[in-house]
Enzyme design. Structure first.
Site, mmCIF file in Angstrom:
data_model
loop_
_atom_site.group_PDB
_atom_site.id
_atom_site.type_symbol
_atom_site.label_atom_id
_atom_site.label_comp_id
_atom_site.label_asym_id
_atom_site.label_seq_id
_atom_site.Cartn_x
_atom_site.Cartn_y
_atom_site.Cartn_z
ATOM 1 N N SER A 580 5.125 -5.723 -0.364
ATOM 2 C CA SER A 580 6.430 -5.301 -0.867
ATOM 3 C C SER A 580 6.909 -6.313 -1.906
ATOM 4 O O SER A 580 6.242 -6.501 -2.923
ATOM 5 C CB SER A 580 7.412 -5.141 0.294
ATOM 6 O OG SER A 580 8.578 -4.478 -0.128
ATOM 7 N N ASP A 655 4.423 6.337 0.370
ATOM 8 C CA ASP A 655 5.444 5.290 0.301
ATOM 9 C C ASP A 655 6.701 5.831 -0.371
ATOM 10 O O ASP A 655 6.678 6.231 -1.528
ATOM 11 C CB ASP A 655 4.886 4.098 -0.495
ATOM 12 C CG ASP A 655 5.729 2.836 -0.328
ATOM 13 O OD1 ASP A 655 6.935 2.967 -0.064
ATOM 14 O OD2 ASP A 655 5.175 1.739 -0.474
ATOM 15 N N HIS A 687 5.624 2.847 3.537
ATOM 16 C CA HIS A 687 5.666 1.571 2.834
ATOM 17 C C HIS A 687 4.799 0.503 3.479
ATOM 18 O O HIS A 687 4.406 -0.445 2.828
ATOM 19 C CB HIS A 687 7.110 1.084 2.734
ATOM 20 C CG HIS A 687 7.279 -0.128 1.875
ATOM 21 N ND1 HIS A 687 6.731 -0.238 0.618
ATOM 22 C CD2 HIS A 687 7.927 -1.311 2.099
ATOM 23 C CE1 HIS A 687 7.040 -1.413 0.096
ATOM 24 N NE2 HIS A 687 7.761 -2.078 0.971
#
Length: 710
Positions: A580, A655, A687
């Site tokens: 991320s 995602d 995600h």
């Protein structure tokens, strides 16, 4: 003779150490990934909570199939109820009792699919009290547990006395009763009952102008696009409102933002008298905030209690808290002095008094007691810890917890007792019962379930930030057979973004168990919390404004300088991995500092902030039109021609946080620049890769590093 004895003792010590190591188990990677929160999870009182208005607490046992009960005067827990008895009484097919809602100390509500039952423990009897539609979501009972508000698709409904009533009847694209602003600003609910249960407030968002974004569903033939609403930075955003529904009159009133149709309405709270709502309104630029009070009947603004502006951003994260349920005076938590501190606000005059003046942030409010005290968690002087404190209406603050570590407390309704579960690197988990007089009693202390495994140890240290003055918290993990005369490759694990802290004074020193496995493969694992990360105050965080990645990378490189100063680090074999924001950092470090790392793995990375969502992205970067130079500088796409390291890019194909466009764009740029990299998608994962597939993910990540960092 003395020399000979010393020699013999040395030989014996070495032999004993070797024998002990031979007896220790070897941790597998699959177990490190999949069993950290299962077989290796420290013993805790699961789901502990205090019974309503009682000095007695309950918790789950045996995978949530039994509920145990204890009290401060009788700490020896006894079984209170179990799922078999409940199923026999209700004729239900519950697998466990997770998620029950207590009505009082003897009765609770439990759902079996769409059917809700009331169960009485003392009588071992239950009744069906409501049957909701199968697709009902976001079910919220009022305090008395007599009425239900729920959502069905995008609309809001009331279930009362067997009758279902539609509160809203909005077209597709207008969503009522669900969280808004993509869960930013501490917002994670969409429905709010008034204290007396005669009214309900709810968030509503009009997403019709927000762009649709396609996620590919490959589980059907042919594959189809699942469309989500995804407001990208600088583009059309959702338009929020707050609705108020009066159950007695059926009247529906709306509150709209005053700072623009796409401003933010956050941190909603009812006043104790049920006549008013307090709502924080934030402009879309997120640099001006007003805390307003509205009449529950009229929906009209009656007073602005707090106004806050900042050239970078203002970020309200907590609703108002009321120390006295007979007064509308409230506590507001603000970062205006540089740290999240508490202020008491007089309802009549609007005057405020600062209650806490800490140079560490209030992280979480635990509750308010009958004795008119606010209980909260804060880091204290050492940002790696999380302590519990109380504050009264006069500003008298008291430290409640005594042992260093990361604490989480659950308070009784009256505030007389709290159950504290905490850990630190030498304490996997310890549960303590606190009394308001400061006395304590140990309820449970977990053994170290990894004691029989051959694992290295983590060490804390400080690294000086790139500004030359700020101390950064860092962690280094060495293998169990560490030899300072050898040279070790290093894996740098990075996140680096806001609202995250990796180095904590908790069990395993805040690290994931797979990091210890990786250390046993002959690696040093290193992590530093750079400026911009959490729990160090506003000045520490806001250096990232309009230039995401820049100061963060400078701090990470100071960590690399420290590593290179160590005689046992092989500076030619450095790897980096993150997910991320950490994926963005990994990608940025590989492309902007190509001589530093030999290999990197980026998971779910932002590659260009113009494709990230409005609420988070515009807080830190403003809009692309307002900060064109900053967006261009932060974009990883600008630097692909620099790539030298072996680079693995990973992304979940479904995602909905960092959409796939980020990775595809980076791949395209690399192809155009004739740069080779590796790409591995995880079909239908969001995600992050969860469940059993996570073992596959971490094997992919770590084996890639092991193979390419030789």
């Amino acid at each position: 003779m003395v020399i000979k004895k010393q020699f013999i003792w040395s030989i014996l010590a070495i032999a004993m150490c070797a024998s002990l190591q031979a007896q220790l188990k070897t941790l597998s990677l699959d177990d490190a990934v999949l069993q950290q929160n299962k077989a290796f999870r420290p013993d805790k009182l699961m789901g502990v909570q205090w019974l309503p208005k009682q000095d007695a607490y309950v918790y789950y046992a045996d995978t949530f199939t039994r509920i145990m009960k204890a009290s401060p005067s009788q700490a020896q827990a006894v079984e209170y109820v179990n799922v078999t008895l409940v199923n026999q009484a209700l004729g239900s097919s519950l697998k466990n009792l997770f998620g029950i809602q207590w009505m009082d100390a003897d009765q609770f509500l439990v759902a079996d699919g769409a059917r809700w039952y009331q169960y009485t423990i003392s009588k071992n009897k239950g009744t069906l009290v409501s049957t909701l539609p199968d697709q009902a979501e976001n079910v919220h009972w009022n305090t008395a547990k007599t009425k239900i508000i729920f959502t069905l698709d995008n609309n809001l409904y009331l279930f009362d006395n067997g009758k279902q009533t539609a509160i809203t009847s909005e077209p597709a694209g207008v969503v009522s009763g669900q969280t808004i602003a993509r869960n930013e600003f501490g917002t994670d609910e969409g429905i709010f009952w008034s204290p007396n249960g005669q009214a309900v407030a709810f968030y509503q968002k009009d997403e019709r102008a927000v762009a649709d974004y396609p996620l590919l569903d490959i589980t059907v033939t042919p594959g189809k696009a699942d469309m989500i609403k995804y407001p990208m930075a600088g583009q059309s955003s959702e338009k929020p409102k707050v609705g108020i529904y009066d159950l007695q009159t059926g009247k529906l009133t709306y509150i709209e933002p005053e700072l623009g149709i796409d401003a933010y309405l956050t941190n909603l709270a009812w006043t104790p008298d049920g006549n008013h709502l307090l709502i924080a309104e934030l402009n879309r630029g997120q640099n001006e905030m007003h805390l307003n009070a509205f009449g529950a009947q009229s929906g009209k603004r009656i007073k602005t209690y707090w106004t806050e502006t900042h050239a970078k951003w203002v970020e309200p994260e907590h609703p108002a808290y009321f120390l006295d349920q007979l007064s509308n005076d409230f506590v507001w938590i603000s970062e205006k002095d540089g740290y999240m501190n508490a202020y008491k606000v007089d309802w009549k005059t609007g005057n405020s008094t600062q209650l806490t003046k800490n140079t560490c942030p209030i992280k979480k409010v635990l509750g308010v007691s009958d004795s008119k005290k606010l209980y909260f968690l804060a880091t204290g002087p050492d940002p790696k810890n999380m302590w519990a404190y109380s504050i009264n209406s006069k500003g008298k603050q008291r430290l409640i917890t005594t042992d260093a570590g990361v604490h989480q407390l659950v308070y009784s309704d009256n505030g007389k007792y709290a159950i504290d579960e905490y850990s630190n690197p030498t304490t996997p988990s310890r549960t303590v019962l606190w009394s308001d007089n400061g006395s304590s009693k140990e309820l449970l202390k977990s053994n170290d379930k990894l004691a029989d495994y051959q694992l290295g140890k983590a060490e804390f240290l400080n690294v000086k930030a790139a500004d030359g003055t700020t101390n950064l918290e860092a962690r280094i993990i060495k293998p169990s057979n560490f030899d300072a005369t050898k040279k070790y490759p290093v894996l740098v694990y990075v996140y680096g973004g806001p609202h995250a802290q990796l180095v904590t004074n908790s069990y395993l020193s805040g690290a994931n168990l797979w990091m210890y496995w990786m250390a046993e493969q002959g690696y040093i694992i290193f992590t530093v919390d750079n400026r911009g990360s959490d729990n160090r105050g506003f000045a520490f965080e806001n250096v990232i404004h309009r230039q995401l990645g820049i100061e963060e990378m400078r701090d990470q490189l100071k960590g690399i300088d420290y590593l290179k100063s160590l005689p046992y680090v092989d500076a030619n074999r450095l790897a980096v991995h993150g997910w991320s924001f950490g994926g963005f950092m990994t990608t940025s470090l590989l492309l902007r500092y190509p001589e530093v790392f030999k290999v990197g793995v980026a998971g779910g990375p932002v590659t260009d902030w113009k494709w990230y969502e409005v609420m988070y992205g515009e807080r830190y970067m403003d809009t692309p039109a307002e900060n064109q130079a900053g967006y261009e500088e932060a974009s990883t796409l600008k630097y692909v021609q620099n790539l030298k390291a072996k680079f693995l890019l990973i992304h979940g194909t479904s995602d909905d946080v960092v959409v796939m466009q980020h990775n595809f764009a980076l791949l395209k740029k690399c192809i155009e620049a004739q740069k080779q990299l590796d790409f591995f998608p995880y079909p239908m994962h969001k995600h992050n890769v969860q469940g059993k597939d996570r073992a596959h993910l971490m094997r992919k990540v770590l084996e890639y590093i092991l193979e390419n960092n030789r």
